[in-house]
Design a protein around this motif. Sequence first.
Motif, short mmCIF file in Angstrom:
data_model
loop_
_atom_site.label_atom_id
_atom_site.label_comp_id
_atom_site.label_asym_id
_atom_site.label_seq_id
_atom_site.Cartn_x
_atom_site.Cartn_y
_atom_site.Cartn_z
N LYS A 60 7.66 -1.83 15.71
CA LYS A 60 7.46 -3.21 16.16
C LYS A 60 6.12 -3.80 15.74
O LYS A 60 5.85 -4.97 15.99
CB LYS A 60 7.61 -3.27 17.70
CG LYS A 60 9.02 -2.94 18.16
CD LYS A 60 9.18 -3.06 19.66
CE LYS A 60 8.65 -1.86 20.39
NZ LYS A 60 8.98 -1.89 21.84
N THR B 212 3.48 -5.46 13.30
CA THR B 212 3.48 -6.29 12.09
C THR B 212 2.06 -6.48 11.60
O THR B 212 1.10 -6.08 12.26
CB THR B 212 4.10 -7.68 12.36
OG1 THR B 212 3.15 -8.49 13.07
CG2 THR B 212 5.39 -7.58 13.18
N ILE C 152 2.08 -11.31 16.40
CA ILE C 152 3.53 -11.23 16.27
C ILE C 152 3.98 -9.78 16.45
O ILE C 152 3.56 -8.89 15.70
CB ILE C 152 4.01 -11.74 14.90
CG1 ILE C 152 3.68 -13.23 14.76
CG2 ILE C 152 5.50 -11.51 14.73
CD1 ILE C 152 4.05 -13.81 13.41
N THR C 153 4.82 -9.55 17.45
CA THR C 153 5.46 -8.25 17.65
C THR C 153 6.90 -8.38 17.21
O THR C 153 7.62 -9.29 17.64
CB THR C 153 5.41 -7.83 19.13
OG1 THR C 153 4.05 -7.75 19.54
CG2 THR C 153 6.09 -6.48 19.33
N ASN C 154 7.33 -7.50 16.33
CA ASN C 154 8.70 -7.56 15.81
C ASN C 154 9.64 -6.90 16.81
O ASN C 154 9.71 -5.68 16.89
CB ASN C 154 8.78 -6.86 14.45
CG ASN C 154 10.10 -7.14 13.76
OD1 ASN C 154 10.83 -8.05 14.14
ND2 ASN C 154 10.40 -6.36 12.74
N ASP D 153 15.20 2.12 15.08
CA ASP D 153 14.65 1.11 14.17
C ASP D 153 15.83 0.28 13.66
O ASP D 153 16.98 0.68 13.79
CB ASP D 153 13.89 1.77 13.02
CG ASP D 153 12.85 0.83 12.39
OD1 ASP D 153 12.92 -0.39 12.62
OD2 ASP D 153 11.98 1.33 11.66
N TYR E 237 17.01 -6.64 10.83
CA TYR E 237 17.76 -7.80 11.30
C TYR E 237 18.16 -8.68 10.12
O TYR E 237 17.72 -8.46 8.98
CB TYR E 237 16.91 -8.59 12.31
CG TYR E 237 17.67 -9.68 13.04
CD1 TYR E 237 18.94 -9.43 13.58
CD2 TYR E 237 17.14 -10.96 13.17
CE1 TYR E 237 19.64 -10.42 14.24
CE2 TYR E 237 17.83 -11.96 13.84
CZ TYR E 237 19.08 -11.69 14.37
OH TYR E 237 19.77 -12.67 15.02
N GLU F 89 15.43 -10.17 7.80
CA GLU F 89 14.43 -9.29 7.20
C GLU F 89 15.03 -8.26 6.27
O GLU F 89 14.36 -7.33 5.83
CB GLU F 89 13.63 -8.57 8.30
CG GLU F 89 14.48 -7.76 9.25
CD GLU F 89 13.65 -7.10 10.35
OE1 GLU F 89 12.43 -7.00 10.18
OE2 GLU F 89 14.24 -6.67 11.35
N ARG G 245 15.65 -11.53 3.66
CA ARG G 245 14.21 -11.37 3.45
C ARG G 245 13.75 -12.24 2.28
O ARG G 245 14.21 -12.09 1.15
CB ARG G 245 13.90 -9.90 3.17
CG ARG G 245 12.44 -9.60 2.91
CD ARG G 245 12.25 -8.11 2.61
NE ARG G 245 12.53 -7.29 3.77
CZ ARG G 245 13.02 -6.05 3.71
NH1 ARG G 245 13.31 -5.52 2.54
NH2 ARG G 245 13.22 -5.35 4.81
#
Length: 374
Positions: A141, A143, A148-150, A200, A203, A206, A216
Amino acid sequence: MKKIFTINCGSTSTKVAYFEDDKMVNKVSLDVTAEQLKQMPKTLQQLELRANQVKTFLKDNQLDPKDFDIIVARAGTIPAVPYDGAFEVNELMLASVTYAPEAQHASTLSCLIANELVKGLDVPVIIYDPTCVDSADPIAKITGIPEITNMPIAHLLNTKMAGITYAESIGKKYKDLNLIIVQLGGGITLGFHDHGRIADWVYDDEGPMSPQRAGRIPTRYLANLCYNSKMTLQEMRMYLCGQAGLVAYFGTQDVRDIEKLIDEGDEKAELVLHAMAYGVAKSIGELSVIRKGKVDQIVLTGGIAYSKRITGWIKELVEFIAPVSVIPGEKEMEALAAGGLRVLKGEEEIHPYNVYPKGYHSIEEIINNPNFLA
């Protein structure tokens, strides 16, 4: 006998199904036309239309919500929850998806329609296996931008069902395996299922492009596009997540149309579709490293998995990692019903829903949200 009703709102249709125990008695896709969507560009504007479609279906099939033992809805765009499985549809969830949705998506309407059906009735309503279960490894998570937390998002409902189906086919349990499962649909997502936990994920914004999604995009190009475009934030989001990908190239999201072009000798169509499969393979390779290559099986599922051309292209590139199984189609309605049945049998509990959207601490704050976008 348990009577279970399921609701699954997608971008252009509302799928509903009625089950008696684990037997599907009736299923239908209630379509929303392109013209209707143009007149209702905001998600919540579609609620009345879609709810009335469902009520008409129930009436035409002599089904009464008061007779249901449970209604199970597809989860909308809610903040990340700590578990998979069942969550109650309560006042907090309804306020969150109405006034502070995480994103614009028709799935948000599923629990709202379910709630409409049971007003004044003592019928439980739940969501099951939401897209945003936060079970990922903490390292996944992080980045390059501290603010920003993924957070994990994936098509958990159908991919978990595909994992269970594969495991049963070899006489094992889903939670005994390491699986990379790929959802090949209008959006393409991938997850590394580590003994039942998504450790993991990749999405649909991405990883590879898909029929409707851009996938992406290098940040230098995306920044230029955003700043040089006259689109609003919401218009840009809708473009990247609904009007890009194959739609942008060919004006259709139907892979069969593009395969027909390929069969007629269209080299551009072959290159672009092959690029989509290539992107899927790259994302599979990306996920394969997180457990040092210990992958028992790669599973391809979703509607596009019916394409032998696309699954063949993917297999060619990734079979060195692990064997590949193809389980085409989607069983989201069956997955919803199976979850509801387990709840009714006491095999699973209903988790309380108590996650507030970021920046909010009460239902009143959510309802009075000045940045309401839905």
